[in-house]
Scaffold this motif. Sequence first.
Motif, PDB file in Angstrom:
ATOM      1  N   SER A  36       5.259  39.997  -2.279  1.00 27.87           N
ATOM      2  CA  SER A  36       6.118  39.530  -3.375  1.00 27.87           C
ATOM      3  C   SER A  36       5.773  38.090  -3.731  1.00 27.87           C
ATOM      4  O   SER A  36       5.038  37.398  -3.015  1.00 27.87           O
ATOM      5  N   SER A  37       6.336  37.636  -4.850  1.00 25.57           N
ATOM      6  CA  SER A  37       6.071  36.263  -5.297  1.00 25.57           C
ATOM      7  C   SER A  37       6.570  35.239  -4.288  1.00 25.57           C
ATOM      8  O   SER A  37       5.901  34.231  -4.013  1.00 25.57           O
ATOM      9  N   GLU A  38       7.741  35.483  -3.712  1.00 28.07           N
ATOM     10  CA  GLU A  38       8.292  34.562  -2.721  1.00 28.07           C
ATOM     11  C   GLU A  38       7.434  34.521  -1.463  1.00 28.07           C
ATOM     12  O   GLU A  38       7.223  33.452  -0.868  1.00 28.07           O
ATOM     13  N   GLU A  39       6.925  35.675  -1.073  1.00 33.17           N
ATOM     14  CA  GLU A  39       6.060  35.720   0.116  1.00 33.17           C
ATOM     15  C   GLU A  39       4.755  34.970  -0.129  1.00 33.17           C
ATOM     16  O   GLU A  39       4.258  34.247   0.747  1.00 33.17           O
ATOM     17  N   LEU A  40       4.215  35.092  -1.340  1.00 30.60           N
ATOM     18  CA  LEU A  40       2.987  34.363  -1.668  1.00 30.60           C
ATOM     19  C   LEU A  40       3.233  32.848  -1.694  1.00 30.60           C
ATOM     20  O   LEU A  40       2.390  32.052  -1.248  1.00 30.60           O
ATOM     21  N   LYS A  41       4.389  32.433  -2.207  1.00 31.61           N
ATOM     22  CA  LYS A  41       4.710  31.013  -2.232  1.00 31.61           C
ATOM     23  C   LYS A  41       4.784  30.426  -0.815  1.00 31.61           C
ATOM     24  O   LYS A  41       4.304  29.321  -0.560  1.00 31.61           O
ATOM     25  N   LYS A  42       5.388  31.178   0.078  1.00 29.83           N
ATOM     26  CA  LYS A  42       5.489  30.693   1.454  1.00 29.83           C
ATOM     27  C   LYS A  42       4.117  30.589   2.108  1.00 29.83           C
ATOM     28  O   LYS A  42       3.873  29.715   2.943  1.00 29.83           O
TER      29      LYS A  42
END
Length: 366
Positions: A36-42
Amino acid sequence: MEAVVNADTAAAEAPVEENKKRRLNDDNNGSSIVLSSEELKKLLEPLSKEQLITLLADAGSQFSAVADDIRDVASKDPAHRKLFVRGLAWETTSQALRDAFEQYGEIEEGAVITDKATGKSRGFGFITFKHMDSAQRALKEPSKNIDGRITVCNLASSGSTTTATDQAQRKLYIGGLSYETSSDTLLTIFSQYGEIEEGAVAYDKNTNKSRGFAFVTFKTLEAAKRAMDDPNKNIEGRHVIVKLAAEGQKEKAAAQAAALQVQVATQVQPGYATVTPNLASYPRAQVAAPQAPTLGFATYTPGIAYTTQPAYAALSATTQYATAGPQYNPAQYAQYASAFQAQQAPQGGLPTGAGGGGLPYYTGGT
């Protein structure tokens, strides 16, 4: 022996190839893990700026959609796309300016700045590209020949790209030019000393005729020194003067200051004695200072007697005096009058005598 080594190497590489094949099969079958986008940001947070730039550059070069997204985001701020162009010829139009820069990409806006009162060019303009990468390509060649003049461009938000001290050592003044010498001829001659950043013949704004001098700015100090060290400066039959433009400005300022001092000196009116030192001073009538009046008695004129004064007896008959104090009979008044006439003069030495009506008079003096 070599056969054994080759067999061992092939056995070691076999699992790696199998893993690559398995990953390809998983991607084709759609069974790879989707983050997900949040996982990629982390995952991206711990990375450095250089690592992020490398990842985005690689992704953009492989996928056009990523490249378009990067381009759009980078081009949102006009400060990254707007260029300032200086050194334009007075006759250069906005269309000519846009034509010179359209080779680098789509232009959103471009115009030469003109004077509001006269409508004439002020010698500079602005170009705004639609995308940031177009502006970057234009900046790779900051010096451009537009209408026979070498112009210079830079990001409008960054101001001048060079310091005043550095430019003062690279900018030359060329004086004594023929009025027929063009900017192209000037640049051709001086380009033999090095790459020119900016240069043109100075033209009058109103008549658009040459003023007989020019300015040339080299990109390096060495090129400027070579141009000044070469003694042979003959352009189209005219021996020209070459020196640093800053020196010419100092000389001009000194001449203006000297002229101002002469002008002020002529306006000051010298003193009268300075103009005619041998001429006698103009006589003026002396006016006595006013004096305070002296108080005293008026001068007595003989033959003029004092007016007759009423007797004291007559005064006593007046009602207002009769009630003012104790009453005296006429005999007492007569006695008092005789004693008054016989008394001595008061202090001050004034002469006494009998005047008209029996009163003393003064014979003169103040």
